[in-house]
Design a protein around this motif. Sequence first.
Motif, mmCIF file in Angstrom:
data_model
loop_
_atom_site.group_PDB
_atom_site.id
_atom_site.type_symbol
_atom_site.label_atom_id
_atom_site.label_comp_id
_atom_site.label_asym_id
_atom_site.label_seq_id
_atom_site.Cartn_x
_atom_site.Cartn_y
_atom_site.Cartn_z
ATOM 1 N N ILE A 199 -33.946 -39.710 7.058
ATOM 2 C CA ILE A 199 -34.752 -38.730 8.399
ATOM 3 C C ILE A 199 -33.744 -37.550 7.754
ATOM 4 N N ALA A 200 -33.165 -37.788 8.918
ATOM 5 C CA ALA A 200 -31.964 -36.836 9.164
ATOM 6 C C ALA A 200 -31.655 -35.852 8.051
ATOM 7 N N ARG A 201 -30.637 -36.813 7.409
ATOM 8 C CA ARG A 201 -30.779 -36.393 6.263
ATOM 9 C C ARG A 201 -31.098 -35.081 5.332
ATOM 10 N N SER A 202 -32.466 -35.599 5.126
ATOM 11 C CA SER A 202 -33.428 -34.661 4.337
ATOM 12 C C SER A 202 -33.741 -33.724 5.881
ATOM 13 N N LEU A 203 -33.883 -33.575 6.910
ATOM 14 C CA LEU A 203 -33.960 -32.317 7.638
ATOM 15 C C LEU A 203 -32.269 -31.349 8.117
ATOM 16 N N GLY A 204 -31.881 -31.944 6.846
ATOM 17 C CA GLY A 204 -30.549 -31.358 7.422
ATOM 18 C C GLY A 204 -30.229 -31.532 8.254
ATOM 19 N N LEU A 205 -29.840 -32.098 8.807
ATOM 20 C CA LEU A 205 -29.750 -32.926 10.062
ATOM 21 C C LEU A 205 -28.102 -33.714 10.333
ATOM 22 N N ASP A 206 -27.336 -33.669 9.369
ATOM 23 C CA ASP A 206 -26.066 -34.392 8.765
ATOM 24 C C ASP A 206 -24.875 -33.679 8.202
ATOM 25 N N LYS A 207 -25.145 -32.169 8.903
ATOM 26 C CA LYS A 207 -24.175 -30.953 7.537
ATOM 27 C C LYS A 207 -23.113 -31.237 9.286
ATOM 28 N N MET A 208 -23.178 -31.712 10.445
ATOM 29 C CA MET A 208 -22.042 -32.254 11.495
ATOM 30 C C MET A 208 -22.378 -33.270 12.468
ATOM 31 N N SER A 209 -21.528 -34.074 12.520
ATOM 32 C CA SER A 209 -21.630 -35.029 13.332
ATOM 33 C C SER A 209 -22.703 -34.993 14.903
ATOM 34 N N ALA A 210 -23.033 -36.310 15.272
ATOM 35 C CA ALA A 210 -24.465 -35.875 16.382
ATOM 36 C C ALA A 210 -23.462 -34.940 17.216
ATOM 37 N N VAL A 211 -22.319 -35.759 18.024
ATOM 38 C CA VAL A 211 -21.808 -35.105 18.585
ATOM 39 C C VAL A 211 -21.765 -33.601 19.022
ATOM 40 N N ASP A 212 -21.226 -33.138 17.572
ATOM 41 C CA ASP A 212 -21.355 -31.690 17.369
ATOM 42 C C ASP A 212 -22.616 -30.504 18.062
ATOM 43 N N PHE A 213 -23.337 -31.674 16.861
ATOM 44 C CA PHE A 213 -25.015 -31.119 17.098
ATOM 45 C C PHE A 213 -25.317 -31.181 18.191
ATOM 46 N N THR A 214 -25.111 -32.043 18.644
ATOM 47 C CA THR A 214 -25.094 -31.705 21.222
ATOM 48 C C THR A 214 -24.639 -30.878 21.160
ATOM 49 N N LYS A 215 -23.618 -30.445 21.241
ATOM 50 C CA LYS A 215 -22.810 -29.617 21.870
ATOM 51 C C LYS A 215 -23.484 -28.161 21.548
ATOM 52 N N LYS A 216 -23.888 -27.894 19.992
ATOM 53 C CA LYS A 216 -24.102 -26.220 19.878
ATOM 54 C C LYS A 216 -25.732 -26.845 20.366
ATOM 55 N N ILE A 217 -26.522 -26.876 20.174
ATOM 56 C CA ILE A 217 -27.759 -27.594 21.265
ATOM 57 C C ILE A 217 -27.414 -26.994 22.797
ATOM 58 N N THR A 218 -26.472 -27.615 23.162
ATOM 59 C CA THR A 218 -26.506 -27.159 24.703
ATOM 60 C C THR A 218 -26.084 -25.933 24.471
ATOM 61 N N ALA A 219 -24.676 -25.452 23.827
ATOM 62 C CA ALA A 219 -24.402 -24.225 23.662
ATOM 63 C C ALA A 219 -25.755 -23.251 23.778
ATOM 64 N N LYS A 220 -26.578 -23.279 22.679
ATOM 65 C CA LYS A 220 -27.461 -22.427 22.949
ATOM 66 C C LYS A 220 -28.502 -22.377 24.001
ATOM 67 N N MET A 221 -29.248 -23.633 24.655
ATOM 68 C CA MET A 221 -30.011 -23.578 25.749
ATOM 69 C C MET A 221 -29.067 -22.901 27.292
ATOM 70 N N GLU A 222 -27.478 -22.688 27.104
ATOM 71 C CA GLU A 222 -26.991 -22.425 28.032
ATOM 72 C C GLU A 222 -27.083 -20.726 28.116
ATOM 73 N N ALA A 223 -27.040 -19.935 27.321
ATOM 74 C CA ALA A 223 -27.059 -18.958 26.020
ATOM 75 C C ALA A 223 -28.673 -18.313 26.218
ATOM 76 N N GLN A 224 -29.580 -19.150 26.114
ATOM 77 C CA GLN A 224 -30.480 -18.436 26.401
ATOM 78 C C GLN A 224 -30.949 -18.408 27.842
ATOM 79 N N GLN A 225 -29.950 -19.423 28.950
ATOM 80 C CA GLN A 225 -30.261 -19.624 30.100
ATOM 81 C C GLN A 225 -29.892 -18.063 31.390
#
Length: 260
Positions: free
Chosen positions: A113-139
């Motif tokens: 499922i992760a591969r079919s959604l394109g979520l395997d382009k980076m590690s889970a840790v890096d992906f989480t950091k990216k999402i966290t940075a976006k939420m902080e920027a939105q705030q």
Amino acid sequence: MGINLRPRRWFGDKKKVALISNKNSGRGTPRAGLGKVIGSILTTPYWHYDTATLAELDVAVARIAMERPDVFAFTGGDGSVHQILSRVVREYLDRGIAFPKFLYIGTGTMMIIARSLGLDKMSAVDFTKKITAKMEAQQKGQPAPFDTVHANPLMINGESGFLYGAGLPVNLLREYYKGKDRLGPRRAMRVGLMAFWDELKALLTFRKSKKILTKPVYAKVSLPGFDPPVAPFMTHTALLVSSVDQLGMGCRGMPLAMSK
């Protein structure tokens, strides 16, 4: 109980995020134990439930439905997606409340499922950091939109699942998405007509068909605990495998599986 409940109170416009991780996910792989790591990085969750059993998962899902987070995040592999989504969808529908945004972070053994959604382009840790940075920027009021995928889960008797395909269904989707921005019913009809005319021309001109959709695949089909395999290594025109065990006869497995 095996549930790690860590309330984190935030103020202002920060999004409320609830996270469910699976302690058993990713065993035997480098991703084992990443659920807790994800929970520590995703710094905006009000709640983190690190579950080890289905009973604990039931408790966690019920609490999350009561807490009504803005974003529901979960980790794991294909099995976790099946178990968690089935319960969350059922709980929210029973309560008659709107779904939150779903955030899936692949950390499991099976990652189709992760591969079919394109979520395997980076590690889970890096992906989480990216999402966290976006939420902080939105705030802070900065433009940092999320990349969102709209999907309709396969639901059979209250269970959510996914499909794995090979052969004709994959060939059909591959040809369909070559249309890029020209997607829709007309594009699907065009792909079907292309395949039909190719086969017809092959019959009339005695040439070899390009087999746009019917190019064969070679596979052995087996089920855990069953011997001999359901089908030995042989030629197949199409294969569809579902994670839902209540499929039954007459089920249409792919209506609106993904929408643009």
